[in-house]
Design an enzyme around this catalytic site. Structure first.
Site, PDB file in Angstrom:
ATOM      1  N   SER A 168     -23.699  41.090 -89.497  1.00  6.90           N
ATOM      2  CA  SER A 168     -22.521  40.521 -90.158  1.00  6.90           C
ATOM      3  C   SER A 168     -21.343  41.474 -90.134  1.00  6.90           C
ATOM      4  CB  SER A 168     -22.856  40.180 -91.617  1.00  6.90           C
ATOM      5  OG  SER A 168     -23.229  41.348 -92.323  1.00  6.90           O
ATOM      6  N   HIS A 202     -24.557  34.871 -85.971  1.00 10.66           N
ATOM      7  CA  HIS A 202     -24.490  35.248 -87.378  1.00 10.66           C
ATOM      8  C   HIS A 202     -24.774  34.036 -88.256  1.00 10.66           C
ATOM      9  CE1 HIS A 202     -22.004  36.576 -91.083  1.00 10.66           C
ATOM     10  NE2 HIS A 202     -23.262  36.943 -91.206  1.00 10.66           N
ATOM     11  N   GLU A 244     -21.902  31.680 -86.772  1.00  8.31           N
ATOM     12  CA  GLU A 244     -20.844  32.255 -85.941  1.00  8.31           C
ATOM     13  C   GLU A 244     -21.468  32.727 -84.624  1.00  8.31           C
ATOM     14  OE1 GLU A 244     -17.704  34.036 -89.202  1.00  8.31           O
ATOM     15  OE2 GLU A 244     -19.478  35.235 -88.745  1.00  8.31           O
ATOM     16  N   ASN A 288     -15.837  36.902 -92.677  1.00  5.77           N
ATOM     17  CA  ASN A 288     -15.632  38.164 -93.377  1.00  5.77           C
ATOM     18  C   ASN A 288     -14.281  38.796 -93.095  1.00  5.77           C
ATOM     19  OD1 ASN A 288     -17.971  38.336 -94.912  1.00  5.77           O
ATOM     20  ND2 ASN A 288     -19.149  39.190 -93.224  1.00  5.77           N
TER      21      ASN A 288
END
Length: 518
Positions: free
Chosen positions: A123, A144, A156, A194
């Site tokens: 991540s 991900h 992802e 993120n």
């Protein structure tokens, strides 16, 4: 490119919670699954946990019993990496340590066939860096998953610098066939979620550090006015302050300490003090059987004005006019000037625009809302020179509309507005740099962190200049680069403008309309 055939084996390295979840997803999609862990007992335990979950699904009627029995027979533990030789896809879910992961993939490359895909579930680490040193980096990519993997739909699909596009497309098609919602992403720090999510936390922490409002009030405004499911203080307590701050710091460092991603000093102090959130019994808020849940600031009752004048087009707040009329407040329209609501005491009620109340004679700002009709709380801010009557009339007006009112400090951009503007800006910049498409970013933010709208959807709703104008004003009042609008956002405003505008049609900042607020 077609998905990996269901007859092929999928291997998962790492038998922790995430590894178990990914294994369950692949298993229920029809693959034979192998779980490997350096600790053989953990691998065997992981297999047992997945089998138990599948059995419970059948017991609850969520899965056909025959299908469950078939799946339970298709998952095994591997005691040696060599057993993964026949795998078409190997997904790693081990500790977030680049050296450990690189060593693992180097060993896997000696085992699996040339056509096998290798994927990391990292991540925070660079997919490109993890592929360095591999003999065949083209088949390496990021997948991900979000925790819990069996429940959350988003994945992802991250292409490193050396990832073969065909490998990424094969992985994308495979994950899509598993019933997930994949989004494509370049190997950018934080990937999509993120990276783009940083302002949701950072702006709330900044308002707190600026003494604008307490955590409970900021959370309440973002939930009840902005439409977010959880406030950032509550959410980071759930995630863990150490975990959330580590991600923020990683993204900040990866972007060469860009002011756009500067970590919060207040959050650093929480981590240093050991107040990490729910897992330690105290974070921003206390937890436990005797903990008192802090309440948001809510203004006392005030009388609503009987009439107001709406000056100019309120833009994103235009829906307030209908609400005012429905509430029995007489509304007179004035086309020229504004935009603001003129109160009976001659004060002005203005939608957050990145400026401060203290700059004007008698102004109260109100925050952006996802939907003013359904919002249950509105934030107001007033400066030292704002009259008591104007503030009381503003409070009473929104109370008449059935809203609770939180009065916060005179912070530019307030809470929801500055958060949304920063989300829009980071998205525009990410799209312009080829990190992901606007559509994939919107999908990722809705599914990955449950945002009410994707940033590009916010931009379309609010208008082409709204975020640029607000950040331009914020940057003037809080210099240093954090709020400087990106070139991508500036260009986006012009690209969506009306055809035929001349070179001298204006600077795109909306400064003229904003100045009339005074």
């Amino acid at each position: 490119m077609t998905a990996i055939e269901r007859s092929r084996t999928v291997a998962v390295v790492g038998a922790g919670t995430m590894g178990q979840g990914i294994a369950q997803v692949a298993l229920l999609a029809g693959h034979r699954v192998l779980i490997y862990d350096i600790n053989a007992d953990l691998a065997a335990g992981g297999v047992g946990i997945v089998q138990d979950r599948v059995d419970r699904m059948a017991a609850k009627g969520r899965l056909d019993r025959a299908e469950a029995e078939d799946a339970i027979g298709r998952i095994d533990a591997a005691v040696d990496l060599a057993e993964l030789a026949g795998s078409a896809l190997v997904i790693e879910a081990v500790v977030e340590d680049a050296a450990v992961k690189r060593a693992l993939f180097g060993a896997l490359e000696e085992v699996v066939s040339p056509d096998a895909l290798l994927a990391t579930n990292t991540s925070s680490l660079s997919v490109t860096e993890l592929a360095a040193g591999l003999a065949h980096p083209g088949r390496f990519l990021g997948l991900h998953f979000f925790n819990p993997a069996p429940l959350l739909p988003l994945v992802e699909v991250v292409s490193g610098f050396a990832t073969d596009p065909a490998a990424a497309e094969r992985a994308y098609a495979t994950v899509l066939g598993w019933g997930k919602t994949p989004v494509r992403c370049a190997d950018t720090p934080g990937f999509i979620v993120n990276r783009i999510a940083r302002p949701f936390y950072a702006e709330a922490f900044a308002v707190y550090e600026e003494q604008g409002a307490d955590p409970a009030t900021i959370d309440a405004v973002l939930r009840e006015c902005g439409g977010f499911k959880m406030g950032p203080f509550q959410l980071t307590d759930l995630i863990g302050q150490d975990v959330n701050e580590a991600v923020t710091r990683s993204v900040w460092e990866s972007f060469f300490r860009s002011p756009k991603f500067t970590p919060s000093l207040a959050q650093r102090r929480l981590v240093q003090s050991g107040r990490l959130g729910r897992k330690t019994g105290h974070g921003w808020f206390p937890y436990g059987p005797d903990a008192e849940v802090p309440a948001p600031h809510t203004a006392g009752s005030e009388d609503a004005p009987e009439k107001v004048t709406v000056v100019g087009d309120l833009g994103p707040a235009a829906g307030l006019v209908e609400l005012l009329e429905e509430a029995g407040i007489a509304v007179t329209a004035a086309e020229h000037g504004g935009p603001y609501i003129q109160l009976p005491g001659e004060g002005q009620l203005v939608l957050a625009d990145g400026k401060t109340s203290i700059e004007f004679a008698d102004v109260v700002y109100f925050d952006l809302a996802l939907d003013y009709r359904s919002a249950t709380r509105i934030a107001l801010s007033a400066g030292e020179d704002t009259s008591e009557r104007t503030l009381a009339e503003a409070i009473g007006l929104f109370q008449k509309l059935g809203k609770q009112v939180s009065v916060i400090g005179d912070v530019p951009g307030m809470i929801v507005a500055r958060t949304v503007a920063m989300l829009i800006d980071l998205t525009a910049d990410a799209v312009a740099r080829g990190a992901a498409t606007a559509e994939d970013i919107d999908t990722a933010m809705r599914l990955g962190v449950n945002y009410p709208l994707g940033p590009a959807e916010w931009h379309d709703r609010l208008g082409r200049d709204w975020a640029y104008d607000l950040l331009h004003h914020l940057d003037e009042r809080c210099p240093g680069g954090r709020y400087a609008p990106s070139l991508a956002l500036f260009k986006l405003g012009y690209a969506e403008g009306e055809e035929g505008e001349g070179h001298d049609a204006g600077d795109g900042s909306g400064e003229d309309a904003a100045e009339e607020t005074a």
